[in-house]
Design a protein around this motif. Structure first.
Motif, PDB file in Angstrom:
ATOM      1  N   GLU A   2      67.007  -7.539  82.907  1.00  0.00           N
ATOM      2  CA  GLU A   2      68.092  -8.101  83.421  1.00  0.00           C
ATOM      3  C   GLU A   2      69.272  -7.395  82.901  1.00  0.00           C
ATOM      4  O   GLU A   2      70.430  -7.702  82.958  1.00  0.00           O
ATOM      5  N   THR A  48      75.247 -11.633  90.296  1.00  0.00           N
ATOM      6  CA  THR A  48      75.024 -13.158  89.631  1.00  0.00           C
ATOM      7  C   THR A  48      76.295 -13.508  88.982  1.00  0.00           C
ATOM      8  O   THR A  48      76.878 -12.881  88.272  1.00  0.00           O
ATOM      9  N   THR A  50      79.020 -15.174  86.314  1.00  0.00           N
ATOM     10  CA  THR A  50      78.712 -15.137  85.119  1.00  0.00           C
ATOM     11  C   THR A  50      80.132 -16.039  84.382  1.00  0.00           C
ATOM     12  O   THR A  50      80.032 -16.985  83.157  1.00  0.00           O
ATOM     13  N   ARG A  52      82.656 -15.085  83.237  1.00  0.00           N
ATOM     14  CA  ARG A  52      83.424 -14.163  82.177  1.00  0.00           C
ATOM     15  C   ARG A  52      84.379 -13.289  82.834  1.00  0.00           C
ATOM     16  O   ARG A  52      83.989 -12.613  83.847  1.00  0.00           O
ATOM     17  N   ASP A  55      83.568  -9.722  83.325  1.00  0.00           N
ATOM     18  CA  ASP A  55      82.771  -8.980  84.151  1.00  0.00           C
ATOM     19  C   ASP A  55      82.859  -8.760  85.575  1.00  0.00           C
ATOM     20  O   ASP A  55      83.536  -9.690  86.153  1.00  0.00           O
ATOM     21  N   ASN A  80      79.673  -5.017  82.790  1.00  0.00           N
ATOM     22  CA  ASN A  80      80.137  -5.995  81.539  1.00  0.00           C
ATOM     23  C   ASN A  80      81.031  -5.306  80.775  1.00  0.00           C
ATOM     24  O   ASN A  80      80.629  -4.746  79.630  1.00  0.00           O
ATOM     25  N   ALA A 173      81.332 -11.974  87.592  1.00  0.00           N
ATOM     26  CA  ALA A 173      80.011 -11.711  88.076  1.00  0.00           C
ATOM     27  C   ALA A 173      79.481 -10.415  87.568  1.00  0.00           C
ATOM     28  O   ALA A 173      80.201  -9.431  87.068  1.00  0.00           O
ATOM     29  N   LYS A 176      72.840  -7.492  88.634  1.00  0.00           N
ATOM     30  CA  LYS A 176      71.671  -7.196  87.844  1.00  0.00           C
ATOM     31  C   LYS A 176      70.824  -6.206  88.171  1.00  0.00           C
ATOM     32  O   LYS A 176      71.063  -5.556  89.046  1.00  0.00           O
TER      33      LYS A 176
END
Length: 219
Positions: A2, A48, A50, A52, A55, A80, A173, A176
């Motif tokens: 991941e 995906t 998140t 945050r 991100d 990230n 997001a 991944k």
């Protein structure tokens, strides 16, 4: 696996047809071979959420962040971002993300909050400050060469990196890994079918050569 922005390698099978006649020897006249090599799967991974604020994900297959490393500029799909002690935005490994001015993006040390807009522009303490993440694309992204982790090197064959003036990224997001079990299973099945087909072709050509050789001997 991941790891954000990680692109797995996929096996590529190639068919090669080569002349194998040494000098004037007539048989065998041809050889068929199958070669294989590993190349990064450049398709974007699943996005995906998140939540945050640091991100960000690039949904476009041919869109990459630029980061500065000791070996030079490298490219990544990993979004990230981390704020380093000196205020620089960097990857978890410490490689600074470059801005549109080709300089590392940095925050004042007294910054209370940092967010990224869908255009890649920095919002510091609620105000846009003009810094924008550099996002580039390539003429042939399949020529990018994967280095350690989630970084890519751009050889000449990939073409020069071209800045995306109006990039789009999903905030809060991450993209991944492209490691998809079902996709790998399908690739293995496709490779198996291709190998079976090539084997049949080889056998057919061998049968034709043997028949031709018997006819020549008979005459």
């Amino acid at each position: 696996l991941e790891t954000p922005g990680f692109h797995v390698d996929r096996m590529v099978f190639r068919r090669a047809l080569t002349g194998s006649t040494p000098g004037q020897q007539a048989h065998p006249s041809l050889e068929y071979s199958v070669t294989r090599s590993a190349t990064p799967d450049m398709r974007a991974g699943r996005i995906t959420p998140t939540g945050r604020e640091l991100d960000v994900a690039l949904p476009d297959d041919n869109a990459f962040f630029a980061v500065q490393t000791e070996q030079g500029i490298r490219y990544t799909k990993a979004g990230n971002l981390q704020v380093m002690p000196d205020g620089v935005l960097a990857t978890p490994e410490g490689f600074p993300y470059l801005g549109a001015n080709m300089r590392p993006i940095s925050m004042p040390l007294d910054t209370a909050s940092v967010a990224i807009q869908p255009t890649g522009e920095m919002q510091i303490d609620g105000e846009l400050d003009g810094q924008r993440l550099l996002v580039v694309q390539f003429t042939d992204p399949n020529q990018l060469q994967k280095e350690s982790g989630v970084l890519f090197r751009a050889p000449r064959e990939a073409g020069p990196p071209t800045r995306l003036v109006d990039p789009y990224m999903e905030t809060g997001a991450l993209e991944k890994s492209t490691d998809r079990a079902f996709s790998h299973m399908r690739d293995v099945m496709d490779a198996s079918r291709s190998f079976s087909l090539i084997t049949q072709v080889i056998e057919q050509f061998r049968a034709v050569e043997e028949s031709a050789a018997r006819d020549i001997v008979g005459t």
